[in-house]
Design a protein around this motif. Structure first.
Motif, PDB file in Angstrom:
ATOM      1  N   VAL A  58       0.816  -1.220   0.000  1.00 33.91           N
ATOM      2  CA  VAL A  58       0.000   0.000   0.000  1.00 33.91           C
ATOM      3  C   VAL A  58       0.848   1.266   0.000  1.00 33.91           C
ATOM      4  O   VAL A  58       0.783   2.070  -0.932  1.00 33.91           O
ATOM      5  N   LEU A  59       1.631   1.466   1.048  1.00 32.74           N
ATOM      6  CA  LEU A  59       2.276   2.760   1.251  1.00 32.74           C
ATOM      7  C   LEU A  59       3.224   3.141   0.116  1.00 32.74           C
ATOM      8  O   LEU A  59       3.122   4.230  -0.455  1.00 32.74           O
ATOM      9  N   VAL A  60       4.153   2.252  -0.209  1.00 36.40           N
ATOM     10  CA  VAL A  60       5.115   2.577  -1.273  1.00 36.40           C
ATOM     11  C   VAL A  60       4.459   2.597  -2.654  1.00 36.40           C
ATOM     12  O   VAL A  60       4.627   3.573  -3.403  1.00 36.40           O
ATOM     13  N   LEU A 192       5.390   7.741   2.377  1.00 36.65           N
ATOM     14  CA  LEU A 192       6.773   7.268   2.304  1.00 36.65           C
ATOM     15  C   LEU A 192       7.496   7.465   3.632  1.00 36.65           C
ATOM     16  O   LEU A 192       8.303   6.615   4.039  1.00 36.65           O
ATOM     17  N   PHE A 193       7.219   8.570   4.298  1.00 39.49           N
ATOM     18  CA  PHE A 193       7.801   8.815   5.616  1.00 39.49           C
ATOM     19  C   PHE A 193       7.397   7.704   6.581  1.00 39.49           C
ATOM     20  O   PHE A 193       8.240   7.144   7.299  1.00 39.49           O
ATOM     21  N   ALA A 194       6.103   7.367   6.594  1.00 41.29           N
ATOM     22  CA  ALA A 194       5.622   6.285   7.463  1.00 41.29           C
ATOM     23  C   ALA A 194       6.235   4.954   7.064  1.00 41.29           C
ATOM     24  O   ALA A 194       6.631   4.149   7.921  1.00 41.29           O
ATOM     25  N   ALA A 195       6.340   4.707   5.753  1.00 44.58           N
ATOM     26  CA  ALA A 195       6.899   3.441   5.276  1.00 44.58           C
ATOM     27  C   ALA A 195       8.352   3.278   5.694  1.00 44.58           C
ATOM     28  O   ALA A 195       8.775   2.197   6.130  1.00 44.58           O
ATOM     29  N   GLY A 196       9.142   4.357   5.571  1.00 43.74           N
ATOM     30  CA  GLY A 196      10.545   4.292   5.984  1.00 43.74           C
ATOM     31  C   GLY A 196      10.682   4.038   7.468  1.00 43.74           C
ATOM     32  O   GLY A 196      11.513   3.226   7.905  1.00 43.74           O
TER      33      GLY A 196
END
Length: 238
Positions: A58-60, A192-196
């Motif tokens: 989802v996120l990326v 992307l911030f959350a994914a990282g």
């Protein structure tokens, strides 16, 4: 159902997985001791699998369509660096709330992104809500164990605190729906911030703690968490 009410409902349901996980952790210890250890590590690994599914499915994928590679690298790396900074701070403060802060650190930006996803038409929003619930359940479980073992807070106090924290989900979700609907680039950056940050947490905190010497079942928990993410992904894109 009005779209805004849908955002509130889905973010609240995802958030209520935190006190549900805490309630599960508060149930009497499992006997024998080896089964208790295996179950706890299995729950942690399941959460790691669900987190990886959220990042990979989802996120990326949702974020990279709106950004150039350079910005993708920047925002993704910034998320990992920020979570590392929180980790370092928690270590220096020697606080017993590291799992709790990690849980909130990914729940709030994900809720913002979820609200914005519904504003964009809902594509990927239902899957993100499902994965948020899947990850919040074991995170609530582990955060409860951490607080219960290190503080004098009662079972009721911890569970009610987690339930109150779940209300941050609708607050962030509605904010994302109302104010980020016209900012797809900003939403992509938040995702992307959350994914990282999530990826950093998985390999820094969850994966090492989920390992149990001479026991292999916990690793299957990670597999199951990711498989459920795949099933959800297939169901929502069908």
């Amino acid at each position: 159902m009005p779209q805004l009410l849908t955002v509130v409902l889905f973010t609240l349901l995802a958030g209520m997985a935190m006190p549900c996980g805490a309630a599960l952790a508060s149930v009497g210890r499992i006997s024998p001791g080896w089964l208790e250890e295996e179950f706890r590590h299995g729950v942690m690994a399941f959460g790691g699998g669900a987190l990886l599914a959220a990042v990979a499915l989802v996120l990326v994928p949702e974020a990279i369509d709106d950004l150039s590679p350079g910005w993708v690298v920047l925002y993704f790396s910034a998320g990992g660096a920020a979570f590392m900074g929180v980790d370092v701070l928690m270590f220096r403060l020697r606080t017993s709330a590291s799992q709790l802060l990690a849980m909130l650190a990914d729940f709030i930006p994900e809720s913002l992104a979820l609200g914005a996803a519904f504003a964009f038409g809902g594509e990927g929003a239902v899957l993100l809500a499902l994965l948020m619930a899947l990850q919040n359940l074991p995170e609530g479980f582990n955060a409860y164990r951490e607080l219960s073992d290190a503080t004098a807070y009662s079972r009721r106090q911890i569970i009610l605190t987690f339930a109150a924290m779940a209300l941050l989900g609708p607050l962030a979700g509605v904010s994302g729906y109302l104010w980020l609907a016209d900012s797809p680039v900003l939403v992509a950056a938040i995702m992307l911030f959350a994914a990282g940050g999530i990826l950093y947490s998985v390999f820094q905190d969850i994966a090492p703690q989920a390992k149990l010497d001479k026991h292999w079942a916990p690793s299957l928990g990670a597999l199951l968490g990711f498989v459920l993410g795949i099933i959800g992904h297939m169901a929502t894109v069908a």
